[in-house]
Every structure is written in structure tokens, then in C-alpha cells.
Design a protein around this motif. Structure first.
Motif, PDB file in Angstrom:
ATOM      1  N   ASP A 216       2.179   5.573 -19.212  1.00 53.62           N
ATOM      2  CA  ASP A 216       1.482   6.509 -20.103  1.00 53.62           C
ATOM      3  C   ASP A 216       0.280   5.857 -20.788  1.00 53.62           C
ATOM      4  O   ASP A 216       0.058   6.029 -21.990  1.00 53.62           O
ATOM      5  CB  ASP A 216       2.452   7.060 -21.146  1.00 53.62           C
ATOM      6  CG  ASP A 216       1.940   8.322 -21.820  1.00 53.62           C
ATOM      7  OD1 ASP A 216       1.234   9.106 -21.165  1.00 53.62           O
ATOM      8  OD2 ASP A 216       2.248   8.512 -23.011  1.00 53.62           O
ATOM      9  N   HIS A 218      -3.539   4.938 -21.952  1.00 51.76           N
ATOM     10  CA  HIS A 218      -4.785   5.623 -22.295  1.00 51.76           C
ATOM     11  C   HIS A 218      -5.861   4.561 -22.479  1.00 51.76           C
ATOM     12  O   HIS A 218      -5.722   3.670 -23.328  1.00 51.76           O
ATOM     13  CB  HIS A 218      -4.636   6.447 -23.575  1.00 51.76           C
ATOM     14  CG  HIS A 218      -3.682   7.583 -23.455  1.00 51.76           C
ATOM     15  ND1 HIS A 218      -2.380   7.520 -23.895  1.00 51.76           N
ATOM     16  CD2 HIS A 218      -3.848   8.824 -22.918  1.00 51.76           C
ATOM     17  CE1 HIS A 218      -1.775   8.667 -23.651  1.00 51.76           C
ATOM     18  NE2 HIS A 218      -2.626   9.469 -23.048  1.00 51.76           N
ATOM     19  N   ALA A 247      -6.680  12.082 -17.676  1.00 50.93           N
ATOM     20  CA  ALA A 247      -5.602  11.861 -18.638  1.00 50.93           C
ATOM     21  C   ALA A 247      -5.500  10.394 -19.033  1.00 50.93           C
ATOM     22  O   ALA A 247      -5.075  10.067 -20.146  1.00 50.93           O
ATOM     23  CB  ALA A 247      -4.275  12.339 -18.054  1.00 50.93           C
ATOM     24  N   PHE A 248      -5.877   9.507 -18.130  1.00 53.47           N
ATOM     25  CA  PHE A 248      -5.851   8.075 -18.423  1.00 53.47           C
ATOM     26  C   PHE A 248      -7.124   7.620 -19.133  1.00 53.47           C
ATOM     27  O   PHE A 248      -7.113   6.590 -19.812  1.00 53.47           O
ATOM     28  CB  PHE A 248      -5.697   7.270 -17.129  1.00 53.47           C
ATOM     29  CG  PHE A 248      -4.374   7.431 -16.452  1.00 53.47           C
ATOM     30  CD1 PHE A 248      -3.290   6.647 -16.811  1.00 53.47           C
ATOM     31  CD2 PHE A 248      -4.197   8.362 -15.447  1.00 53.47           C
ATOM     32  CE1 PHE A 248      -2.068   6.773 -16.179  1.00 53.47           C
ATOM     33  CE2 PHE A 248      -2.982   8.508 -14.803  1.00 53.47           C
ATOM     34  CZ  PHE A 248      -1.911   7.715 -15.171  1.00 53.47           C
ATOM     35  N   PRO A 250      -9.544   9.183 -21.590  1.00 53.39           N
ATOM     36  CA  PRO A 250     -10.033  10.224 -22.499  1.00 53.39           C
ATOM     37  C   PRO A 250     -11.487   9.992 -22.876  1.00 53.39           C
ATOM     38  O   PRO A 250     -11.936   8.850 -23.017  1.00 53.39           O
ATOM     39  CB  PRO A 250      -9.106  10.104 -23.703  1.00 53.39           C
ATOM     40  CG  PRO A 250      -8.548   8.714 -23.641  1.00 53.39           C
ATOM     41  CD  PRO A 250      -8.460   8.377 -22.183  1.00 53.39           C
ATOM     42  N   ASP A 278      -5.774  -0.590 -22.488  1.00 49.91           N
ATOM     43  CA  ASP A 278      -4.855   0.449 -22.953  1.00 49.91           C
ATOM     44  C   ASP A 278      -4.750   0.405 -24.470  1.00 49.91           C
ATOM     45  O   ASP A 278      -4.361  -0.607 -25.048  1.00 49.91           O
ATOM     46  CB  ASP A 278      -3.485   0.205 -22.301  1.00 49.91           C
ATOM     47  CG  ASP A 278      -2.465   1.286 -22.627  1.00 49.91           C
ATOM     48  OD1 ASP A 278      -2.850   2.306 -23.222  1.00 49.91           O
ATOM     49  OD2 ASP A 278      -1.287   1.086 -22.274  1.00 49.91           O
ATOM     50  N   ILE A 281      -3.816   6.554 -28.110  1.00 50.64           N
ATOM     51  CA  ILE A 281      -4.881   7.538 -28.280  1.00 50.64           C
ATOM     52  C   ILE A 281      -5.021   8.004 -29.726  1.00 50.64           C
ATOM     53  O   ILE A 281      -6.086   8.454 -30.144  1.00 50.64           O
ATOM     54  CB  ILE A 281      -4.659   8.733 -27.327  1.00 50.64           C
ATOM     55  CG1 ILE A 281      -5.945   9.552 -27.183  1.00 50.64           C
ATOM     56  CG2 ILE A 281      -3.474   9.595 -27.798  1.00 50.64           C
ATOM     57  CD1 ILE A 281      -5.900  10.543 -26.054  1.00 50.64           C
ATOM     58  N   THR A 304      -0.188   4.265 -13.304  1.00 50.97           N
ATOM     59  CA  THR A 304      -1.288   3.675 -14.071  1.00 50.97           C
ATOM     60  C   THR A 304      -2.080   2.692 -13.225  1.00 50.97           C
ATOM     61  O   THR A 304      -3.325   2.666 -13.272  1.00 50.97           O
ATOM     62  CB  THR A 304      -0.746   2.979 -15.324  1.00 50.97           C
ATOM     63  OG1 THR A 304       0.008   3.914 -16.099  1.00 50.97           O
ATOM     64  CG2 THR A 304      -1.877   2.439 -16.178  1.00 50.97           C
TER      65      THR A 304
END
Length: 320
Positions: A216, A218, A247-248, A250, A278, A281, A304
Motif C-alpha cells: 500500500d 504512496h 494510486a501509487f 498521488p 514511500d 499520504i 508495489t
């Protein structure tokens, strides 16, 4: 690698961690026809496992030396020209570190070049782990993930090369720092920035990968990269959205920056650098197992790795 806010917050204290959901990312909705080969996340995952098998890659250890030899062999097996840039670098506590920046040069005759980098060393103490503060970090995500993405791209280049030259640099002694002193981190990239492997080395720009394999993830736009390399940052993030990996990556800008290898390459060597790292967010913090013993293979998500590797490859293969 130290995080700092553009509001000039203290660097080390900002690298606290937060949780994230484990849901699968949405299926990519591709907006243009990709030109790069298909990035193999299974292969990249195996490269992480291979690094972890050596143990923590802490400078001055046999595990560190063995992994360096393995990386050198991998670059050479893919047809790269390999330079092992060795130096004795002094850590913040006075420890002399036997460090090696590993450089893989592909398509050396090309005049137009792009630099892709990551750090390959492990932090010698898991000081964000309340139960194991003096144990070395396995460094699956914080180090090995970026190396793995680079090795898989190098492997793909042997099968279909881009038109530009690509230089992969794996920085050493990045994670042997003290939170209260920015300059105590990223010793390998600081050294290279003052002593590049080639006189007059001047790539179009660079991309630095750090913590690019966690679940997950970002990748927020980094403030220092926006200051030095905004056109290249926008190009990378737009490529991600066109490939369906928005989605990865933004698009929102959060006024957060990282004192990482890219910072010194920009400041000292004058090369515009795109940082892919990473960050949470909402808070800007790092992934939950940062600088703990839980930064192991269970931290890694192939989705990822796929997103990171495919985006970087697409950028490289679209360069002319």
C-alpha cells in the motif's frame, strides 16, 4: 536517509511510522500504449530475497562484502560495465566505514544518459524498534527494494535496450547516520557527488529509489525534487497515471521533502534528481517497519514493485 519537512522540522524525528491498508490496488487503467518491456515483479522479489540471504548489509561486515560481490556479478552478467568506487568514509561516531558505491553502466556509447540510483546498505541498528534497538535492520524495503528494481531493469535492458544510456548507481553508507545531523547520512552519495566516476559526468537527470516495495505504498512528490527537477517529477508522475498506477503516485503536493541521496547529488553535483520514496499520504511518515527488525520480506508487496519498476522503465524507454 532522513526526512525533513519543508517547514524546516528536525530531520530524524519526522521518520516515525504509520499503518496502511492491505487491500489490493485497483487494476491499472492504461491511458497510452506502453513502449517498455514488462517489468517482472517476481524477479524483483527474488532479488530482494537474495540480498536478505546475505544478512544485513552493514559496512565493515562479511555480509556487506559478499553482497557487493554478488551485485557486481549481476550487473556484469547483464552486460554492464561495472565500477566499484571504494572509499573509507567516517561515520558520525568516528567509525571508519569501508564503503563501496557500485556503478553499472549500460549503453556506454550513448551521449544522452539518465542516472537511476538506490542505496544498498542496511542500518546497523534497529533504533526505531523498542524491543531490538541494537540489532541490525534486515532492510528488505529500506534498501533492498530499490536495488531489486534496478537489477530487474538491468536484466530487461539485456533483452531490449532503450535508446539512451543508463547508469545505475547503488549508494553505500546511506543508513549509518544520526538523526540530529543531516550530513551524517548518505555518505556514499556525498562522496560520489564530489568524486564522480567519470570526469564531467552530466546526465539529463536522475531517479533515486528508496523504500519502493512495501504494501500500500504512496510515492508523494518530494519537495527538494520539485525545487530542482519539477519537469522531470511531473513527467514521472504523469507516466504513472498514464500507465494506470496513479494510486501509487498521488498528484497532490504535501510540502514534504526528504534529505536522502538525491538531495546531495542535486546540491553538490548539480544533477536534477527525482525522488521516489514511500510516505504516508496523510502524515508524510514512513512505512510502519522503518528502522525495525520487521523490515523483512513480509514487508514487501509485488504490486508495489511492479508499479515502481514499470513506471521507471517506461520513463527510460520513452527517452530519446
Amino acid at each position: 536517509m532522513l526526512a525533513v519537512c519543508l517547514l524546516i522540522a528536525a530531520c530524524g524525528d519526522n521518520k516515525t511510522t504509520t499503518g496502511g491498508s492491505k487491500g489490493e490496488p485497483p487494476s491499472p487503467q492504461v491511458k497510452f500504449v506502453p513502449v517498455a518491456p514488462d517489468f517482472n515483479a517476481d524477479s524483483a522479489y527474488a532479488f530482494i530475497e537474495a540480498q536478505l540471504a546475505f544478512g544485513p548489509r552493514v559496512p565493515n561486515t562479511k555480509e556487506h562484502q559478499a553482497c557487493a560481490a554478488w551485485i557486481k556479478e549481476k550487473f556484469a552478467s547483464y552486460g554492464g560495465q561495472v565500477i566499484m568506487q571504494n572509499a573509507i568514509l567516517k561515520a558520525w561516531d568516528g567509525t571508519p566505514l569501508d564503503a563501496t558505491n557500485i556503478i553499472g553502466i549500460f549503453n556506454p556509447q550513448a551521449g544522452r544518459r539518465v542516472l537511476v540510483s538506490a542505496h544498498w546498505d542496511s542500518r546497523p541498528f534497529a533504533d526505531k524498534d523498542p524491543d531490538n534497538p541494537n540489532v541490525p535492520v534486515p532492510a528488505a524495503n529500506d534498501g533492498a527494494s530499490g536495488v531489486a528494481v534496478i537489477l530487474e531493469i538491468a536484466r530487461q535492458i539485456t533483452q531490449k535496450a532503450p535508446t539512451i544510456g543508463v547508469d545505475f548507481i547503488l549508494w553505500d553508507a546511506e543508513d549509518y547516520g544520526q538523526y540530529s545531523d543531516n550530513t551524517s547520512w548518505c555518505l556514499g552519495s556525498q562522496y560520489w557527488s564530489r568524486n564522480p566516476h567519470q570526469a564531467g559526468y552530466n546526465p539529463k537527470y536522475g531517479i533515486n529509489l528508496d523504500m519502493v516495495g512495501a504494501k500500500d505504498a504512496h510515492f508523494l512528490k518530494d519537495g527538494w525534487s520539485l525545487q530542482y527537477a519539477r519537469p522531470q517529477v511531473d513527467m514521472v508522475w504523469n507516466t504513472a497515471h498514464n500507465l494506470g498506477y496513479g494510486a501509487f503516485f498521488p498528484l497532490a503536493e504535501k510540502d514534504i521533502a526528504s534529505i536522502d541521496d538525491h538531495y546531495y547529488v542535486q546540491e553538490i553535483a548539480g544533477i536534477p534528481m527525482v525522488e521516489i520514496i514511500d510516505r504516508d499520504i496523510n502524515t508524510g511518515e514512513f512505512f510502519p517497519h522503518w528502522h525495525t527488525v520487521k523490515d523483512d520480506i513480509t514487508s514487501i508487496d509485488k504490486a508495489t514493485l511492479k508499479a515502481t519498476g514499470q513506471v521507471v522503465m517506461e520513463v527510460l524507454y520513452r527517452e530519446k
